[in-house]
Write a protein that holds these residues in place. Structure first.
Motif, short mmCIF file in Angstrom:
data_model
loop_
_atom_site.label_atom_id
_atom_site.label_comp_id
_atom_site.label_asym_id
_atom_site.label_seq_id
_atom_site.Cartn_x
_atom_site.Cartn_y
_atom_site.Cartn_z
N THR A 105 0.85 -1.20 0.00
CA THR A 105 0.00 0.00 0.00
C THR A 105 0.88 1.24 0.00
O THR A 105 1.89 1.29 0.71
N VAL A 126 1.26 6.95 -10.24
CA VAL A 126 0.30 6.41 -9.28
C VAL A 126 -0.71 5.51 -9.98
O VAL A 126 -1.02 4.40 -9.51
N ARG A 127 -1.21 5.97 -11.13
CA ARG A 127 -2.19 5.17 -11.86
C ARG A 127 -1.58 3.86 -12.36
O ARG A 127 -2.25 2.81 -12.35
N ALA A 130 -1.40 1.56 -9.40
CA ALA A 130 -2.74 1.04 -9.10
C ALA A 130 -3.13 -0.04 -10.10
O ALA A 130 -3.71 -1.07 -9.72
N LEU A 135 -2.31 -0.88 -3.67
CA LEU A 135 -3.40 -0.20 -2.98
C LEU A 135 -2.97 1.24 -2.69
O LEU A 135 -1.88 1.47 -2.16
N VAL A 136 -3.83 2.20 -3.06
CA VAL A 136 -3.50 3.63 -2.92
C VAL A 136 -4.45 4.22 -1.89
O VAL A 136 -5.68 4.13 -2.03
N LYS A 174 -9.77 8.80 -5.44
CA LYS A 174 -10.79 8.05 -6.18
C LYS A 174 -10.87 8.54 -7.63
O LYS A 174 -10.99 7.73 -8.57
N THR A 177 -7.59 7.12 -9.39
CA THR A 177 -7.27 5.69 -9.39
C THR A 177 -8.49 4.79 -9.36
O THR A 177 -8.37 3.59 -9.61
N GLN A 179 -9.84 3.97 -6.64
CA GLN A 179 -9.77 3.32 -5.34
C GLN A 179 -10.33 4.23 -4.24
O GLN A 179 -10.12 5.45 -4.28
N HIS A 181 -10.56 3.38 -0.31
CA HIS A 181 -10.44 2.43 0.81
C HIS A 181 -10.88 2.99 2.15
O HIS A 181 -11.18 2.25 3.07
#
Length: 337
Positions: A105, A126-127, A130, A135-136, A174, A177, A179, A181
């Protein structure tokens, strides 16, 4: 929910002690500040040690699900995390982790990436991470000292500002990516009771930088992590931390990170079933603290002199009776602003 708690307690009584360890890295480089860095060779040695000694490297998502649902934690489970959005996480650490096939992560500050503050990741990087399964998660918008009030700010204003900060950073992650969490790694590992209450209200999980293992009694607003850089990069030191257990704490009676009395008193209630009370040892830096047992399962410790300004800790350990070579470990972070 009540059934889950009952099943979790029964499982702990019938099974070997379970705990996970989470590691925190920042830089993986030879030309960055040593206090927050491991070299690529050191990092590879860490991962090779985990592989050679059959540690179960799992994703943070798996661990959080186990904790929330009261499910068993894999024996010798290890979670790998990175803070602060540094580019060398992508250029140096990521290829090594992909080679080992280990999940991990990254906790990023979207504002730092947007504004290119320092040697940070780009959103393209970052993308790509991912897309590779990394996990980002949230490290606040601009890596702020989250417990500090701004000049003239009321506590209500502070809470509103921090809430907006957390939610805005989560939304930015979000957007880039996909994501979402709802995990927040506190910048600098700084939090207090009011921030923990806010995290809980928002449905987030809060993750600190204090040392310690993770078990089913670990608060989901202050999950500990072991540093694995600088002086802690030594493999012998790391090997000891990997073989630690979480005290089964039933009540954090006096454990607010932001202190009001100095020196502060740590007071915990815990199950004393797998260690001997007279083998509990606590320290404030080099100073050994004598635990005072108030009842059969409640103790307190207080340093002999006031703590310095800033961040400090009390560390408490005790050898396990049932798991040879393992120690219980709890670190209480203190924040003296």
């Amino acid at each position: 929910m009540r059934l889950i708690v009952i099943l979790s307690v029964l499982y702990s009584l019938l099974s070997p002690v379970q705990a996970a360890v989470m590691l925190i890295y920042h830089h993986v480089a030879a030309d960055t500040p040593r206090v927050s860095s491991v070299t690529a060779d050191e990092f590879r040695q860490h991962l090779q040690y985990l592989q050679d000694n059959n540690f179960a490297v799992i994703g943070l998502d798996e661990l959080i699900a186990q904790l929330k649902q009261g499910k068993p934690i894999a024996d010798n489970a290890v979670v790998i995390t990175f803070d602060d959005s540094f580019e060398n996480n992508y250029t140096t650490a990521h290829p090594i982790l992909m080679e080992f096939g280990y999940p991990y992560t990254i906790f990023i500050s979207p504002g730092s990436i947007d504004n290119r503050v320092g040697p940070v990741l780009s959103w393209d990087q970052v993308r790509q991470m991912a897309a590779d399964g990394v996990l980002v998660a949230n490290h606040a918008m601009n890596h702020e000292h989250m417990t500090r009030l701004e000049p003239g700010e009321t506590e209500a204003d502070w809470l509103a500002r921090i809430e907006q900060n957390i939610l805005s950073a989560e939304q930015r992650i979000k957007q880039e990516t996909g994501q979402n969490h709802q995990w927040l790694a506190y910048p600098y590992g700084e939090f207090n009771n009011k921030l923990e209450t806010l995290i809980e209200k928002l449905g987030f999980v809060g993750i600190g930088q204090q040392s310690g293992a993770i078990g089913h009694s670990t608060l989901l607003t202050r999950i500990p992590r072991y540093p694995a850089a600088g002086q802690y990069a030594d493999l012998a030191n790391l090997a000891q931390k990997l073989r630690t257990l979480a005290f089964d704490i039933t009540d954090y009676l006096s454990a607010n990170q932001q202190i009001s009395d100095n020196p502060p008193t740590l007071r915990l209630r815990l199950n004393v079933t797998d260690f001997l009370r007279n083998q509990l040892r606590c320290y404030a830096g080099p100073e050994a603290l004598e635990p005072k047992w108030l009842t059969d399962n409640t103790f307190e410790v207080t340093a002999s002199k006031p703590l310095n300004h800033g961040r400090s800790r009390y560390n408490c350990t005790a050898p396990s009776l049932g798991k040879k070579g393992y120690f219980y470990w709890y670190s209480q972070p203190w924040l003296n602003n």
